[in-house]
Structure formats: structure tokens, C-alpha cells
Design a protein around this motif. Structure first.
Motif, PDB file in Angstrom:
ATOM      1  N   TRP A 181     -53.944  60.372  88.388  1.00  0.00           N
ATOM      2  CA  TRP A 181     -53.160  60.028  87.202  1.00  0.00           C
ATOM      3  C   TRP A 181     -51.667  60.003  87.531  1.00  0.00           C
ATOM      4  O   TRP A 181     -50.908  59.207  86.960  1.00  0.00           O
ATOM      5  CB  TRP A 181     -53.430  61.021  86.073  1.00  0.00           C
ATOM      6  N   ALA A 182     -51.240  60.851  88.471  1.00  0.00           N
ATOM      7  CA  ALA A 182     -49.822  60.916  88.825  1.00  0.00           C
ATOM      8  C   ALA A 182     -49.366  59.625  89.500  1.00  0.00           C
ATOM      9  O   ALA A 182     -48.274  59.108  89.216  1.00  0.00           O
ATOM     10  CB  ALA A 182     -49.563  62.105  89.737  1.00  0.00           C
ATOM     11  N   ARG A 183     -50.193  59.084  90.409  1.00  0.00           N
ATOM     12  CA  ARG A 183     -49.831  57.820  91.058  1.00  0.00           C
ATOM     13  C   ARG A 183     -49.787  56.683  90.042  1.00  0.00           C
ATOM     14  O   ARG A 183     -48.901  55.827  90.086  1.00  0.00           O
ATOM     15  CB  ARG A 183     -50.827  57.491  92.163  1.00  0.00           C
ATOM     16  N   GLY A 184     -50.740  56.688  89.130  1.00  0.00           N
ATOM     17  CA  GLY A 184     -50.739  55.649  88.103  1.00  0.00           C
ATOM     18  C   GLY A 184     -49.509  55.731  87.225  1.00  0.00           C
ATOM     19  O   GLY A 184     -48.876  54.711  86.912  1.00  0.00           O
ATOM     20  N   ALA A 185     -49.153  56.953  86.841  1.00  0.00           N
ATOM     21  CA  ALA A 185     -47.974  57.144  85.999  1.00  0.00           C
ATOM     22  C   ALA A 185     -46.713  56.708  86.726  1.00  0.00           C
ATOM     23  O   ALA A 185     -45.846  56.029  86.148  1.00  0.00           O
ATOM     24  CB  ALA A 185     -47.873  58.605  85.573  1.00  0.00           C
ATOM     25  N   ALA A 186     -46.586  57.095  87.988  1.00  0.00           N
ATOM     26  CA  ALA A 186     -45.396  56.738  88.752  1.00  0.00           C
ATOM     27  C   ALA A 186     -45.286  55.226  88.925  1.00  0.00           C
ATOM     28  O   ALA A 186     -44.195  54.657  88.817  1.00  0.00           O
ATOM     29  CB  ALA A 186     -45.435  57.420  90.117  1.00  0.00           C
ATOM     30  N   ALA A 187     -46.413  54.571  89.169  1.00  0.00           N
ATOM     31  CA  ALA A 187     -46.397  53.116  89.343  1.00  0.00           C
ATOM     32  C   ALA A 187     -46.006  52.411  88.047  1.00  0.00           C
ATOM     33  O   ALA A 187     -45.214  51.457  88.047  1.00  0.00           O
ATOM     34  CB  ALA A 187     -47.769  52.634  89.810  1.00  0.00           C
ATOM     35  N   ALA A 188     -46.543  52.884  86.926  1.00  0.00           N
ATOM     36  CA  ALA A 188     -46.234  52.256  85.637  1.00  0.00           C
ATOM     37  C   ALA A 188     -44.763  52.398  85.284  1.00  0.00           C
ATOM     38  O   ALA A 188     -44.117  51.440  84.828  1.00  0.00           O
ATOM     39  CB  ALA A 188     -47.109  52.869  84.543  1.00  0.00           C
ATOM     40  N   VAL A 189     -44.210  53.582  85.493  1.00  0.00           N
ATOM     41  CA  VAL A 189     -42.803  53.803  85.169  1.00  0.00           C
ATOM     42  C   VAL A 189     -41.899  53.009  86.106  1.00  0.00           C
ATOM     43  O   VAL A 189     -40.907  52.401  85.686  1.00  0.00           O
ATOM     44  CB  VAL A 189     -42.467  55.311  85.233  1.00  0.00           C
ATOM     45  N   THR A 190     -42.251  53.005  87.389  1.00  0.00           N
ATOM     46  CA  THR A 190     -41.431  52.254  88.358  1.00  0.00           C
ATOM     47  C   THR A 190     -41.387  50.778  88.022  1.00  0.00           C
ATOM     48  O   THR A 190     -40.329  50.142  88.056  1.00  0.00           O
ATOM     49  CB  THR A 190     -41.989  52.442  89.782  1.00  0.00           C
ATOM     50  N   SER A 191     -42.532  50.195  87.688  1.00  0.00           N
ATOM     51  CA  SER A 191     -42.557  48.764  87.376  1.00  0.00           C
ATOM     52  C   SER A 191     -41.768  48.457  86.111  1.00  0.00           C
ATOM     53  O   SER A 191     -41.057  47.447  86.033  1.00  0.00           O
ATOM     54  CB  SER A 191     -43.996  48.276  87.227  1.00  0.00           C
ATOM     55  N   ALA A 192     -41.860  49.344  85.111  1.00  0.00           N
ATOM     56  CA  ALA A 192     -41.136  49.115  83.855  1.00  0.00           C
ATOM     57  C   ALA A 192     -39.629  49.208  84.052  1.00  0.00           C
ATOM     58  O   ALA A 192     -38.865  48.383  83.527  1.00  0.00           O
ATOM     59  CB  ALA A 192     -41.605  50.113  82.802  1.00  0.00           C
ATOM     60  N   VAL A 193     -39.189  50.208  84.808  1.00  0.00           N
ATOM     61  CA  VAL A 193     -37.755  50.365  85.052  1.00  0.00           C
ATOM     62  C   VAL A 193     -37.227  49.214  85.904  1.00  0.00           C
ATOM     63  O   VAL A 193     -36.161  48.650  85.615  1.00  0.00           O
ATOM     64  CB  VAL A 193     -37.471  51.719  85.738  1.00  0.00           C
ATOM     65  N   THR A 194     -37.969  48.852  86.947  1.00  0.00           N
ATOM     66  CA  THR A 194     -37.526  47.771  87.834  1.00  0.00           C
ATOM     67  C   THR A 194     -37.448  46.453  87.088  1.00  0.00           C
ATOM     68  O   THR A 194     -36.535  45.642  87.323  1.00  0.00           O
ATOM     69  CB  THR A 194     -38.485  47.646  89.033  1.00  0.00           C
ATOM     70  N   ALA A 195     -38.383  46.218  86.181  1.00  0.00           N
ATOM     71  CA  ALA A 195     -38.367  44.983  85.391  1.00  0.00           C
ATOM     72  C   ALA A 195     -37.072  44.860  84.595  1.00  0.00           C
ATOM     73  O   ALA A 195     -36.444  43.791  84.565  1.00  0.00           O
ATOM     74  CB  ALA A 195     -39.562  44.959  84.446  1.00  0.00           C
ATOM     75  N   ARG A 196     -36.645  45.956  83.981  1.00  0.00           N
ATOM     76  CA  ARG A 196     -35.405  45.910  83.180  1.00  0.00           C
ATOM     77  C   ARG A 196     -34.158  45.915  84.056  1.00  0.00           C
ATOM     78  O   ARG A 196     -33.135  45.343  83.687  1.00  0.00           O
ATOM     79  CB  ARG A 196     -35.364  47.081  82.208  1.00  0.00           C
ATOM     80  N   LEU A 197     -34.245  46.553  85.216  1.00  0.00           N
ATOM     81  CA  LEU A 197     -33.117  46.512  86.146  1.00  0.00           C
ATOM     82  C   LEU A 197     -32.863  45.089  86.610  1.00  0.00           C
ATOM     83  O   LEU A 197     -31.708  44.687  86.819  1.00  0.00           O
ATOM     84  CB  LEU A 197     -33.395  47.423  87.339  1.00  0.00           C
ATOM     85  N   ALA A 198     -33.914  44.299  86.751  1.00  0.00           N
ATOM     86  CA  ALA A 198     -33.750  42.891  87.119  1.00  0.00           C
ATOM     87  C   ALA A 198     -32.947  42.138  86.068  1.00  0.00           C
ATOM     88  O   ALA A 198     -32.194  41.209  86.389  1.00  0.00           O
ATOM     89  CB  ALA A 198     -35.121  42.237  87.303  1.00  0.00           C
ATOM     90  N   LEU A 199     -33.065  42.543  84.806  1.00  0.00           N
ATOM     91  CA  LEU A 199     -32.279  41.915  83.742  1.00  0.00           C
ATOM     92  C   LEU A 199     -30.800  42.243  83.892  1.00  0.00           C
ATOM     93  O   LEU A 199     -29.936  41.391  83.668  1.00  0.00           O
ATOM     94  CB  LEU A 199     -32.784  42.388  82.377  1.00  0.00           C
ATOM     95  N   THR A 200     -30.515  43.494  84.256  1.00  0.00           N
ATOM     96  CA  THR A 200     -29.126  43.894  84.467  1.00  0.00           C
ATOM     97  C   THR A 200     -28.487  43.061  85.568  1.00  0.00           C
ATOM     98  O   THR A 200     -27.359  42.565  85.420  1.00  0.00           O
ATOM     99  CB  THR A 200     -29.055  45.386  84.849  1.00  0.00           C
ATOM    100  N   LEU A 201     -29.194  42.887  86.668  1.00  0.00           N
ATOM    101  CA  LEU A 201     -28.665  42.100  87.781  1.00  0.00           C
ATOM    102  C   LEU A 201     -28.501  40.631  87.395  1.00  0.00           C
ATOM    103  O   LEU A 201     -27.559  39.968  87.832  1.00  0.00           O
ATOM    104  CB  LEU A 201     -29.584  42.237  88.999  1.00  0.00           C
ATOM    105  N   ALA A 202     -29.416  40.126  86.594  1.00  0.00           N
ATOM    106  CA  ALA A 202     -29.331  38.724  86.184  1.00  0.00           C
ATOM    107  C   ALA A 202     -28.185  38.474  85.213  1.00  0.00           C
ATOM    108  O   ALA A 202     -27.712  37.341  85.072  1.00  0.00           O
ATOM    109  CB  ALA A 202     -30.648  38.285  85.549  1.00  0.00           C
ATOM    110  N   ALA A 203     -27.730  39.531  84.537  1.00  0.00           N
ATOM    111  CA  ALA A 203     -26.622  39.397  83.582  1.00  0.00           C
ATOM    112  C   ALA A 203     -25.269  39.665  84.231  1.00  0.00           C
ATOM    113  O   ALA A 203     -24.269  39.819  83.541  1.00  0.00           O
ATOM    114  CB  ALA A 203     -26.830  40.356  82.410  1.00  0.00           C
TER     115      ALA A 203
END
Length: 261
Positions: free
Chosen positions: A139-161
């Protein structure tokens, strides 16, 4: 006119990037800058909520596949599916082979073409497959992967702006946030998020830190390639392009996390 406060930026971020009941009081460039700088924080909240649903499903006896579906569903619901819709529309626009103005009209249509459907299905399948693998491991690996993907997705928006990236249209969310983020600020957030991913990755073995940091950087590099393609193709960014960048980064980060012990 008063100067935008950090609270204005947070309202802008959560009010425009989620369906959470947050009222946006200011739409000026200052508030937009603060909002896009806070996009990764929105990702952290979205990731935490997606993990909460996945863990609840696991606790109730569901398997890792259903937990993965839950993790993918929460960010989609929080954005009203706009990021997924942006991915599909951008794929249709890029795949149309039409001039920029006509491609932008195609992207504004309510229907989804074959390029969009194929891209959407493959992206969702990849996200669910990797998260199912991660939750099956622990469950810990799943949680870490889900949070990482969500944060990285929004960080891509910051870079694009960031400064220097133009808007393709004079109206819409793309025009409101295009070029508002100073490059040093975007780079600082990238370093911070990459370091954070590496820190949690170290908990999963000797190569965990490297793999987690690589997931963030690879995802951002992939989103950057798409961003540059869209700027060349459409003349700038749109709300659809921002959505496509988020989903592309989320998927790419998960793909990297799928490899290794």
C-alpha cells in the motif's frame, strides 16, 4: 489596486484546478502567478485524496486493481475530467494535420475524434496498470506513486506557465496563466519536488531515491517536449494544452515508477 496575497494565489489554484468549493476573488496576473506557483500543492491534495479512497477500498477487501481505478478516478473527478478532456482535444488537434486556427477550432468542439479516444484510453490504461502493480506490491508504494504522479502533473502546469510561453488564444484559462510564472520560481519548485520524491523513494530500497527523482524529471521532460510541440503547432498554449500536459506528466512519471524492484 492592492497587491495579490498568497491567499489569493491559493484561491486561484484550488478554484481553477479543482472542483473544491473555493471562491476565486481575483483573476489578475498576480493572483494567477500565485496560483500556478501553488499548483504542486493542489497536486499534493489531489494525490492524498486519491490515496485515501484507494486505502479505503483495500481495507474493505478490494484488490489492487480496483484500488488503482479509485486512485485514477479521484483526480479526474476533482478536475471535472477537464485534464483528460484536454488530453483528448490536444491529441485531436495535433493529429488533425490542419493549420493552427483550424486545429484550435477542432479542439474546441464537444466531440472527441479517433486520436483523442486512442490517447485517452492508452493513458488511463497505463495509469491504472502501474498503480495496480504498485498497490499489489504494498500500500505504501501505491500511495507514493499516486501522490508523485499527482504532484508532478501539476508541477508541469507551473513550468508551462513560465515566462516566455505564449497563449494561443486571447481568452480562456490558457491566456490567463500564460507567462505568469518567473523561470527561477519554476526551477526552484522543480528542485524541491524532485528532492521530495527522492526522499520518499529512499524508503523503498537503494535505487528507490534515484527512480523516484527520475520519474519526476522524465515526466517533466516529456511534458516539455509536448509543450514545445504545441507552441509550434498552435502558436501557444490553451486550457486544453495545460490539461494534456498534466495527464502526460502523470502518466510518464508512473511509467518510470513501474520499472525496477
Amino acid at each position: 489596486m492592492r497587491t495579490s496575497s498568497p491567499l489569493d494565489g491559493l484561491r486561484f489554484a484550488f478554484g481553477t484546478l479543482t472542483v473544491l468549493p473555493v471562491r476565486v476573488h481575483r483573476w489578475d496576473r498576480g493572483a494567477a502567478r500565485g496560483g500556478m506557483l501553488a499548483a504542486a500543492l493542489v497536486g499534493l491534495v489531489a494525490g492524498a485524496l486519491s490515496v485515501a479512497l484507494a486505502l479505503l477500498l483495500l481495507l474493505l477487501g478490494a484488490g489492487p486493481l480496483l484500488a488503482a481505478v479509485g486512485s485514477v478516478a479521484v483526480p479526474a473527478v476533482l478536475t471535472r475530467g477537464l485534464h483528460l478532456d484536454g488530453l483528448a482535444d490536444t491529441a485531436d488537434g495535433l493529429g488533425s494535420g490542419k493549420p493552427a486556427e483550424e486545429a484550435l477550432r477542432i479542439m474546441k468542439r464537444s466531440d472527441i475524434g479517433p486520436f483523442g479516444v486512442l490517447t485517452l484510453v492508452l493513458a488511463l490504461l497505463a495509469q491504472v496498470a502501474v498503480l495496480a502493480q504498485s498497490y499489489d506490491d504494498s500500500w505504501a508504494r501505491g500511495a507514493a506513486a499516486a501522490v508523485t504522479s499527482a504532484v508532478t502533473a501539476r508541477l508541469a502546469l507551473t513550468l508551462a506557465a513560465r515566462t516566455g510561453v505564449p497563449a494561443a488564444r486571447p481568452e480562456g484559462l490558457g491566456a490567463a496563466v500564460a507567462g505568469v510564472v518567473p523561470v527561477p520560481g519554476a526551477l526552484a519548485l522543480t528542485v524541491l519536488c524532485t528532492a521530495g520524491a527522492g526522499a520518499w523513494g529512499a524508503e523503498f530500497g537503494p535505487y528507490g531515491a534515484l527512480r523516484a527523482a527520475a520519474a519526476v524529471l522524465f515526466a517533466l521532460a516529456t511534458a516539455e517536449l509536448l509543450l514545445r510541440r504545441c507552441v509550434r503547432r498552435f502558436g501557444g498554449v490553451t486550457g486544453d494544452v495545460f490539461g494534456a500536459l498534466a495527464e502526460t506528466a502523470a502518466t510518464a512519471s508512473l511509467v518510470v515508477l513501474a520499472f525496477g524492484p
